[in-house]
Design an enzyme around this catalytic site. Structure first.
Site, PDB file in Angstrom:
ATOM      1  N   SER A 222      -4.227 -19.815 -24.339  1.00 28.50           N
ATOM      2  CA  SER A 222      -4.090 -20.148 -23.339  1.00 28.50           C
ATOM      3  C   SER A 222      -4.054 -21.223 -22.813  1.00 28.50           C
ATOM      4  CB  SER A 222      -5.781 -20.951 -22.646  1.00 28.50           C
ATOM      5  OG  SER A 222      -6.513 -21.755 -22.981  1.00 28.50           O
ATOM      6  N   LYS A 223      -3.251 -21.774 -21.860  1.00 30.23           N
ATOM      7  CA  LYS A 223      -2.407 -22.919 -21.614  1.00 30.23           C
ATOM      8  C   LYS A 223      -2.856 -24.226 -22.110  1.00 30.23           C
ATOM      9  CE  LYS A 223      -1.145 -25.772 -16.908  1.00 30.23           C
ATOM     10  NZ  LYS A 223      -0.733 -27.144 -18.404  1.00 30.23           N
ATOM     11  N   ARG A 224      -4.623 -24.425 -21.784  1.00 36.45           N
ATOM     12  CA  ARG A 224      -5.132 -25.346 -22.620  1.00 36.45           C
ATOM     13  C   ARG A 224      -5.124 -25.209 -24.156  1.00 36.45           C
ATOM     14  NH1 ARG A 224     -11.131 -25.022 -22.240  1.00 36.45           N
ATOM     15  NH2 ARG A 224     -10.307 -23.586 -20.676  1.00 36.45           N
TER      16      ARG A 224
END
Ligand code: GLU
Length: 516
Positions: free
Chosen positions: A268-270
């Site tokens: 994910s972007k996180r």
């Protein structure tokens, strides 16, 4: 080598993103595998924009997708702005097409109108949940719900004429062990009794993803559907729809997920933010929040390295070879060799690919890319030509990952040190160092030929014949030219910066060092 599958029709594949935000690198990998498959089979790579969900539509997302494909070097053959007779390629511009297909299934008894209100369905859902069950709208309860299967024809007509809202649901065939084929996963058997009657057409007059996707794949004569694993649960429905329409079913390949570096869950972007790597091909600004996400392009990765790295997320050639140009990938890629299980994203490996491409790029080309950055550091009219910059890069690129690293690794090719590494200066600059450095200046002044090898021969000869010790000369010498004990072969640096500059730097160091 083209993959000799028995193709019953021309190969046409599509990448069908929804323009809901920036394209994740997983999306680029899906596009890449489609592109490779198309190219190795002399087929077409189609871009279709699936923008039926107006709530999630983001205006700049389509351009972002197109720019990303272009930057990655995998442009589409057919799609928005490139109509080859199958357009339009945005589903929002094809709105008028879908209803007739939903109606056709209703007429043939393969779909039905459903009038159940959102509140009523929500009630059923909650009620089931309280009883520890899951509410599924399908064969076992469809006759008890409010639809054209349970109501009389007259009643249905009346409701529609009164403008009552309805959706069209697929009447999933019962008691069937459906055999699905996936090029990556092989045979999958699904008991159709476990499926729900999915909505095909919504009350707002728009088709759902499932209907629009299948209708468009058919009308666009898509031969192979290559997409992410998250669509595998929809495969049974899609195949049933092809059967219901009596259309030729494309072949399917569902690509494995790209996993977090820890291997747990989808990347994910996180994860990128946390561990300091991009998950998007290009930097992206969220127009609503102003939040900027980093991109591979802006972080300095070469598209060739990015694409090479992506190809290895889920596929490998089964040999030791890791460096593949796009052309090589077209030759070597085999959709049947894509793995079933998720592949872990690896930042170090990504940087390794980037490093390989950097060192294998001609230094003259790297110099051209580096010139603007050099100007940022030194200002206009710094006087270093591209040829000099290329020679400097040649000496340091082995240690670099990105073009932007060149300054940090080799600023001394362009300016004298402004300070000296304190630790090295303390350790390396002894009482007799000044005198030694002045002797060194004398030797350098007298050299006829100021080339690396010649300087080295003379300096080393002086050191050995006087039994001075290499460290005693070489460390302060390097410190004078570079400001720290780093960098390539010292005599190469001398030749690069020239006699005058070399001597001036040693002179300056003798004046400034040691620091008290
Ligand atoms: N619009 C879908 C997506 O956003 C396409 C899925 C498919 O390729 O069928 O991924």
């Amino acid at each position: 080598m083209p993959k000799f599958y028995t193709m019953s029709r021309p190969v046409r594949v599509r990448f069908a993103p929804s323009p809901t935000g920036p394209l994740h690198m997983g999306g680029v990998r899906t596009a890449l595998f489609n592109y490779l498959f198309a190219k190795q089979n002399q087929g077409s790579f189609v871009l279709r924009i699936e923008d039926t969900d107006q709530n999630r539509y983001v205006a700049n997302a389509e351009n972002y997708i197109i720019d990303s494909l272009n930057w990655s070097g995998i442009p589409y053959d057919e799609g928005p702005g490139k109509d080859q007779g199958f357009g339009p390629y945005r589903q929002s511009e094809r709105k008028h097409i879908y209803k007739q297909y939903a109606d056709r299934l209703v007429d043939e008894g393969k779909a039905y109108y459903a009038f159940d209100t959102a509140e009523k369905l929500e009630f059923h859902r909650k009620d089931h949940l309280e009883k520890g069950k899951t509410f599924i709208y399908n064969w076992h309860n469809r006759e008890k719900l409010v639809n054209s299967l349970s109501l009389s024809e007259v009643e249905v007509k009346k409701r529609i004429e009164n403008g009552e809202k309805y959706v069209i649901r697929f009447k999933t065939p019962t008691d069937l062990n459906l055999e699905l084929q996936d090029l990556i996963r092989g045979k999958i058997v699904i008991d159709t009794n476990t499926l729900d009657d999915k909505i095909l057409f919504k009350s707002d007059g728009m088709p759902t993803y499932h209907l629009a996707n299948v209708v468009d794949d058919h009308l666009m004569e898509i031969s192979h559907v290559i997409r992410g694993e998250e669509w595998l649960p929809s495969l049974a429905l899609h195949v049933l729809l092809y059967k219901a329409f009596k259309w030729e079913t494309p072949e399917f390949a569902h690509l494995p997920l790209i996993l977090k570096p820890t291997g747990k869950g989808k990347l994910s972007k996180r994860d990128g933010d946390k561990l300091g790597f991009p998950v998007f091909p290009l930097a992206y600004t969220n127009e609503k929040t102003g939040e900027v996400s980093r991109g591979y392009r802006e972080d300095g990765y070469f598209p060739e390295a990015f694409v090479n790295m992506l190809a290895f997320l889920g596929w490998n050639p089964g040999t030791e070879q890791e460096i593949f140009s796009l052309e090589d990938l077209i030759q070597a890629f085999d959709i049947k060799k894509v793995g079933k299980s998720g592949s872990k994203f690896d930042v170090e490996k990504t940087n390794w690919f980037q490093h390989q491409y950097l060192v294998n790029t001609d230094s003259k080309i790297l110099a051209a890319t580096f010139m603007p950055e050099l100007e940022n550091h030194l200002g206009k009219g710094h006087g270093f030509d591209q040829d000099y910059v290329a020679r400097a890069i040649e000496l340091i690129k082995e240690r670099a990952t990105f073009v932007k690293d060149f300054w940090e690794l080799g600023d001394y090719f362009f300016k004298a040190p402004e300070s000296y590494d304190t630790k090295a200066a303390k350790k390396g600059w002894k009482e007799d160092t000044d005198a030694l450095m002045h002797e060194l200046i004398d030797i350098l002044s007298e050299l006829e030929d100021f080339t690396s090898k010649n300087i080295e021969d003379h300096v080393k000869n002086w050191i050995t014949s006087n039994e001075i010790g290499f460290g005693k000369v070489m460390q302060p010498f390097r410190l004078s030219l570079v400001g720290a004990l780093k960098g390539p072969h010292l005599f190469d640096i001398c030749e690069m910066i020239g006699r005058e500059e070399t001597i001036a730097r040693i002179q300056t160091a003798t004046e400034k060092l040691p620091v008290e």
